[in-house]
Design an enzyme around this catalytic site. Structure first.
Site, PDB file in Angstrom:
ATOM      1  NE  ARG A 224      41.029  37.465  52.215  1.00 26.04           N
ATOM      2  CZ  ARG A 224      40.392  36.339  52.474  1.00 26.04           C
ATOM      3  NH1 ARG A 224      39.171  36.383  52.989  1.00 26.04           N
ATOM      4  NH2 ARG A 224      40.947  35.160  52.209  1.00 26.04           N
ATOM      5  NE  ARG A 256      33.581  42.868  44.742  1.00 29.39           N
ATOM      6  CZ  ARG A 256      32.250  42.749  44.720  1.00 29.39           C
ATOM      7  NH1 ARG A 256      31.487  43.761  45.060  1.00 29.39           N
ATOM      8  NH2 ARG A 256      31.693  41.617  44.323  1.00 29.39           N
ATOM      9  CD  GLU A 273      31.241  41.938  40.165  1.00 30.64           C
ATOM     10  OE1 GLU A 273      30.750  42.656  39.281  1.00 30.64           O
ATOM     11  OE2 GLU A 273      30.658  40.946  40.636  1.00 30.64           O
TER      12      GLU A 273
END
Length: 303
Positions: A224, A256, A273
């Protein structure tokens, strides 16, 4: 450890053996950095964690069902060697109540309601504009036990909340943001506080589908390119989280940030995360090498 190569253990779980697709390339990249490294299950009593200079939490994906044991193990290991991410950060991050703290710190976050055991649950109060919601446990990994519930599914939602409460688990309820169906979820990976790469995760929770079972939900993943708004939101999240502990983003060996688009397109934090995230290193050029560089530097700093 003078005269010896830095030694690293990547903490995994016996239940996750062979499932972490980043493990083999990361171990190879660490070897190229001159680091002695191997994976070891956190729940393997034969492992002598104190022999490592650094223990890096990786695929400890079964901890939600054994949280007390996992946190006891974590404290033990932190008492005999260095653990990353830091233990106080991990203790905070294993429970998604952290979203409340990040919201208070000014991070734009998916609206979240916590439903503690013994608390009444009413779907109409939680569904924004009558749309679907997601019901999931506050302590979970890999989307396990997450359920998408349509606006007319109050009985289904209540039954799922009751199942979680029966196990003394807090339920977390959020609106299902339909923008994920087209744009996907942005998973933004930081290594040592620096942006490494981003991945698009396709929508996981299907309309009318059952709760996610198994160790983690299968995912559709593609590289992405972040928009400026996504980059800003992700940077802000990592900075805010580190700041809550008086640290810098560089003190986090990995992070993350998972973002979803609001109806107006604004990126909203779904999850941060910091405990055991998949980092999707294999999906970006140089990903394993970048991660290995950060881990090697941290290990040498404490060897």
């Amino acid at each position: 450890m003078s005269g010896e190569r830095a030694r690293v253990l990547l903490a995994s779980a016996r239940a996750a053996e062979g499932l972490d697709e980043d493990e083999v390339p990361l171990l190879a990249a660490l070897a190229a950095q001159g680091v002695q490294a191997r994976a070891a299950a956190w729940d393997d009593p034969s492992v002598t964690w104190e022999e490592a200079d650094l223990v890096v939490l990786r695929s400890t994906w079964d901890y939600p069902e054994r949280l007390a044991d996992f946190l006891d193990w974590l404290e033990h290991v932190a008492g005999v060697t260095t653990v990353r991410n830091p233990v106080d950060v991990v203790r905070w991050n294993v429970d998604k109540r952290y979203l409340v703290d990040l919201t208070a710190a000014g991070v734009p976050t998916v609206p979240t309601r916590l439903v503690e055991p013994g608390t009444a649950f009413e779907l109409p109060e939680l569904a924004d504009g009558g749309g679907p919601v997601v019901v999931k446990p506050a302590v979970a990994a890999g989307s396990r036990d997450a359920l998408r519930v349509e606006a007319d599914g109050e009985a289904v939602a209540r039954a799922h909340v009751e199942r979680l409460h029966a196990d003394d688990r807090t339920a977390l309820v959020q609106p299902y943001l339909a923008g994920v169906d087209a744009a996907g979820e942005a998973a933004v990976v930081y290594l040592g506080g620096h942006l490494s790469h981003a991945i698009t995760k396709g929508a996981i929770l299907a309309e009318g589908g059952p709760p996610v079972d198994g160790l983690f939900a299968p995912e559709r993943l593609t590289p992405r390119t972040l928009t400026p708004a996504e980059r800003h939101a992700a940077d802000r999240t990592v900075e805010a989280a580190a700041g809550l502990f008086g640290r810098r983003p560089e003190d986090l060996i990995y992070a993350r940030v998972d973002l979803l688009p609001a109806d107006d397109g604004e990126p909203l934090l779904l999850e941060l995360e910091l405990t055991e995230p998949s980092l999707f290193l294999r999906l970006t050029a140089g990903g394993p090498a970048r991660a290995a560089e950060r881990i090697a530097a941290a290990a040498r700093a404490v060897a």
